[in-house]
Design a protein around this motif. Sequence first.
Motif, short mmCIF file in Angstrom:
data_model
loop_
_atom_site.label_atom_id
_atom_site.label_comp_id
_atom_site.label_asym_id
_atom_site.label_seq_id
_atom_site.Cartn_x
_atom_site.Cartn_y
_atom_site.Cartn_z
N TYR A 189 0.84 -1.19 0.00
CA TYR A 189 0.00 0.00 0.00
C TYR A 189 0.88 1.25 0.00
O TYR A 189 1.81 1.37 0.81
CB TYR A 189 -0.92 0.02 1.22
N GLN A 247 -15.87 14.37 -3.44
CA GLN A 247 -14.91 13.26 -3.45
C GLN A 247 -15.16 12.26 -4.57
O GLN A 247 -14.22 11.67 -5.11
CB GLN A 247 -14.92 12.55 -2.09
N LYS A 288 -5.98 7.98 -11.88
CA LYS A 288 -7.04 6.97 -11.87
C LYS A 288 -6.94 6.04 -13.07
O LYS A 288 -7.07 4.81 -12.94
CB LYS A 288 -8.41 7.68 -11.87
N GLU A 347 -5.83 -0.65 -7.39
CA GLU A 347 -6.97 0.04 -6.79
C GLU A 347 -6.49 1.31 -6.11
O GLU A 347 -5.37 1.35 -5.58
CB GLU A 347 -7.68 -0.86 -5.76
N ASP A 364 -7.93 4.55 -3.45
CA ASP A 364 -9.01 5.01 -2.57
C ASP A 364 -8.62 6.37 -2.00
O ASP A 364 -7.43 6.68 -1.86
CB ASP A 364 -9.22 4.00 -1.44
N VAL A 365 -9.62 7.18 -1.69
CA VAL A 365 -9.37 8.50 -1.12
C VAL A 365 -10.22 8.67 0.13
O VAL A 365 -11.39 8.26 0.16
CB VAL A 365 -9.66 9.63 -2.14
N SER A 366 -9.63 9.24 1.16
CA SER A 366 -10.38 9.61 2.36
C SER A 366 -9.99 11.03 2.71
O SER A 366 -8.81 11.40 2.65
CB SER A 366 -10.07 8.66 3.52
N PHE A 411 -4.58 9.65 -0.07
CA PHE A 411 -4.78 8.77 -1.21
C PHE A 411 -4.00 7.49 -0.95
O PHE A 411 -2.83 7.53 -0.55
CB PHE A 411 -4.27 9.39 -2.51
N LYS A 414 -3.42 0.46 -3.83
CA LYS A 414 -3.26 -0.95 -3.45
C LYS A 414 -2.65 -1.71 -4.64
O LYS A 414 -3.26 -1.81 -5.70
CB LYS A 414 -4.62 -1.54 -3.07
#
Length: 421
Positions: free
Chosen positions: A347, A362, A391, A400, A402-404, A413, A416
């Motif tokens: 990761y 988002q 992306k 993969e 992902d954003v939080s 960001f 994976k």
Amino acid sequence: MTLNRQTIRLVILLGVIAICGIIGIQIYWMKKAFDLHEQQFRQSVMVSLRNVANTIAKSYNMSVIENPVEQLSSDYFVVNLRVPLEPGILEPLLIEEFKKKNLSTDFEYGIYNCDTDNIIYGGYVKESFEPYYVEGSNELPKTDKFLNYFGVRFPGKSSYITGKLDIWIISSLITLVFTVFFGYAMFVILRQKRLSEVQRDFINNMTHEFQTPISTIKIATDVLATDKITSQPERLKKYVDIIRSENNRLKNQVEAVLSTAKIGKGNIQINIQLQDLHALIWEVTESIRVELGEDFHLNLDAQKTSIKADKMHLMNIIRNLLDNACKYSGDHPEITLKTLNDDKYIYVAVEDKGIGIAKEHQAKIFDRFYRVPTGNVHNVKGFGLGLNYVKEMVRLHKWEIDVSSELGHGTTFVIKIPISE
């Protein structure tokens, strides 16, 4: 002519009201037509069964009953006989009368036996008026209204009446098509409106981004065009370096636009090879480590770092994420890049403590040309292409991302990536 938001909302509102009105009227008249055909069906059945009862009464030299038929439910009728009757006598009479009234629908009948207090099932007749064998015995409801009677049920009544509404069904389908077309048209209008706004913002941003290096190059060339500059070698070198730097900046901006165009057309290709992720990270973060110093944290905790990737695009992915973190961190960015492992994946996380991204934005940040609104179009440089590129590259590598994020508390960001031995 450009439609503003208020005009589009008004058009949609009026369209929805109009369609709801049309659908409401359609349902009302469909119901009225169904009720009318149901009434006609009921009357035809009542007349036919009354004629059957009168025919039987005359054959037994009995007086005619004015109202021998009772409707027990919407599809079930009972008829007063006053005498016991065999099924073989009743069925031909029913078929003959139903043919006269053009009641071409399935029916079943039974005759009440007062000795056993049961209705003896008579048979099932198809809409073609041909007897049809039904496995088992269907039980028809009894009534205490008559001493001797027979019952007739129409199991296909609803289908029979619906079949009479072909014009209304066609008009309903046309209404449905119109509704779908209207919905699609509104979707296209809103989509085109959004694309128009995005493209306008992109052109404005691109113009602004290109104007800065062009203006800088013009100033530098004007200085180099003076006669005195040849006697000042340090100053000459400085302006040459400025031109070279701004030229590279323009080149990178053009390449970003061209790369996005290639991605959109599906023409971009990736060269997958075995890479050491940490070695690439050290290489790509060299300049930002110098620029940010202690405000840049590099926590490379992953133990397995071999992955399969395109080196150039992977470096661009990391560079874009770091660049994005710097842009949205204000005047004093504090950024962390870290890696960690589980059994199958590595990761890569890029964290900042910047302005963050609101929840409603988002889901859109990876869209092409999309930039999170910050009040002023030009207060953060860029075309809105970086995250879209990230992306798409992640997708092409079959990884993969992902954003939080929380507004005012920064963004993270996480990519994976499968581990390769």
